[in-house]
Design an enzyme around this catalytic site. Structure first.
Site, mmCIF file in Angstrom:
data_model
loop_
_atom_site.group_PDB
_atom_site.id
_atom_site.type_symbol
_atom_site.label_atom_id
_atom_site.label_comp_id
_atom_site.label_asym_id
_atom_site.label_seq_id
_atom_site.Cartn_x
_atom_site.Cartn_y
_atom_site.Cartn_z
ATOM 1 N N SER A 13 -15.146 -71.863 25.584
ATOM 2 C CA SER A 13 -14.766 -70.541 26.141
ATOM 3 C C SER A 13 -12.953 -70.687 26.466
ATOM 4 C CB SER A 13 -15.342 -70.176 27.787
ATOM 5 O OG SER A 13 -14.946 -71.182 28.627
ATOM 6 N N MET A 90 -13.788 -83.850 26.039
ATOM 7 C CA MET A 90 -14.118 -84.738 27.216
ATOM 8 C C MET A 90 -13.986 -86.352 26.459
ATOM 9 S SD MET A 90 -14.438 -82.749 29.217
ATOM 10 C CE MET A 90 -15.567 -83.149 30.484
ATOM 11 N N LEU A 92 -10.865 -89.551 26.192
ATOM 12 C CA LEU A 92 -9.373 -90.193 26.312
ATOM 13 C C LEU A 92 -8.671 -90.237 24.975
ATOM 14 C CD1 LEU A 92 -9.855 -93.087 28.806
ATOM 15 C CD2 LEU A 92 -8.938 -90.621 29.305
ATOM 16 N N ASN A 107 -3.585 -80.480 28.533
ATOM 17 C CA ASN A 107 -4.929 -80.410 28.934
ATOM 18 C C ASN A 107 -5.006 -79.367 29.964
ATOM 19 O OD1 ASN A 107 -7.639 -81.096 29.163
ATOM 20 N ND2 ASN A 107 -7.100 -82.476 30.846
ATOM 21 N N HIS A 109 -7.740 -78.755 33.463
ATOM 22 C CA HIS A 109 -8.703 -79.397 34.275
ATOM 23 C C HIS A 109 -9.236 -78.599 35.510
ATOM 24 C CE1 HIS A 109 -10.873 -82.892 35.830
ATOM 25 N NE2 HIS A 109 -10.582 -82.659 36.881
#
Ligand code: GAR
Length: 186
Positions: A13, A90, A92, A107, A109
């Site tokens: 999304s 999802m 590292l 990123n 979060h």
């Protein structure tokens, strides 16, 4: 026009919100590639609806994280991608990508970092009983949701209602990410 790649593992999304900002002219960028580490994730369907090329690459196909990321870098360079935008990726990011794109990976979060890093930040916040949580956009480093913070926006928790809280957070994400990216690209 800044060429970007959006990395996502799930629904996508946030990718869609970014692409809609590109189309509306609010974000001066081109999504040159969508990358997913989860072949078949719903983000693939969304990307195809916008005619954006998709790279579906499972790290399991490779002997090491470095090999996987080398393959990604090769594709990104071939398309002259300048920035990597993580949107629900999802995993590292490792040394290969970090050194190929220094200070060019961001990123989003769903918490006010440094609170509630990692998975299910919204669930963590509800569990903890905080009244205010939010959204953070940050530069990516080798840690889990740890790099320098670029922008944040607070969101009030809806008491005992995870779904409603999640809806508020996603609405803020969809607005904040494009605005933050636009400010970085100028
Ligand atoms: C978003 O809420 C994003 O902030 C979160 O995953 C969701 C992806 O949704 N990312 C993290 O938790 C990163 N640690 P989407 O696939 O619908 O954009």
């Amino acid at each position: 026009t800044t060429k970007i790649a959006v990395f996502a593992s799930g629904s996508g999304s946030n990718f869609q919100a970014i692409q809609e900002s590109v189309i509306s002219g609010d974000l001066h960028a081109q999504v040159a590639l969508v990358v997913t580490d989860k072949p078949g994730a719903f983000v693939v369907t969304r990307a195809k609806q916008f005619d954006i090329p998709v790279l579906e690459l499972s790290p399991k196909q490779f002997n090491s994280k470095a090999d996987y990321e080398e393959a990604l870098v090769e594709e990104l360079r071939a398309l002259n991608v300048e920035w990597i935008v993580l949107a629900g990726y999802m995993r590292l990011v490792g040394d290969v990508l970090l050194s190929a794109y220094p200070n060019r990976i961001v990123n989003i979060h769903p918490s006010l970092l440094p609170s509630f890093p990692g998975k299910d930040a919204i669930g963590q916040a509800m569990e903890h009983g905080v009244k205010v949580t939010g959204v953070t956009v940050h530069f990516v480093d080798a840690g889990m949701d740890t790099g320098p913070i670029i922008s944040q926006q607070a969101v009030e928790v809806v008491l005992n209602d995870r779904e409603a809280t999640e809806e508020r957070i996603h609405a803020v994400e969809h607005d904040l990410y494009s605005k933050t990216l636009q400010s970085l690209f100028n």
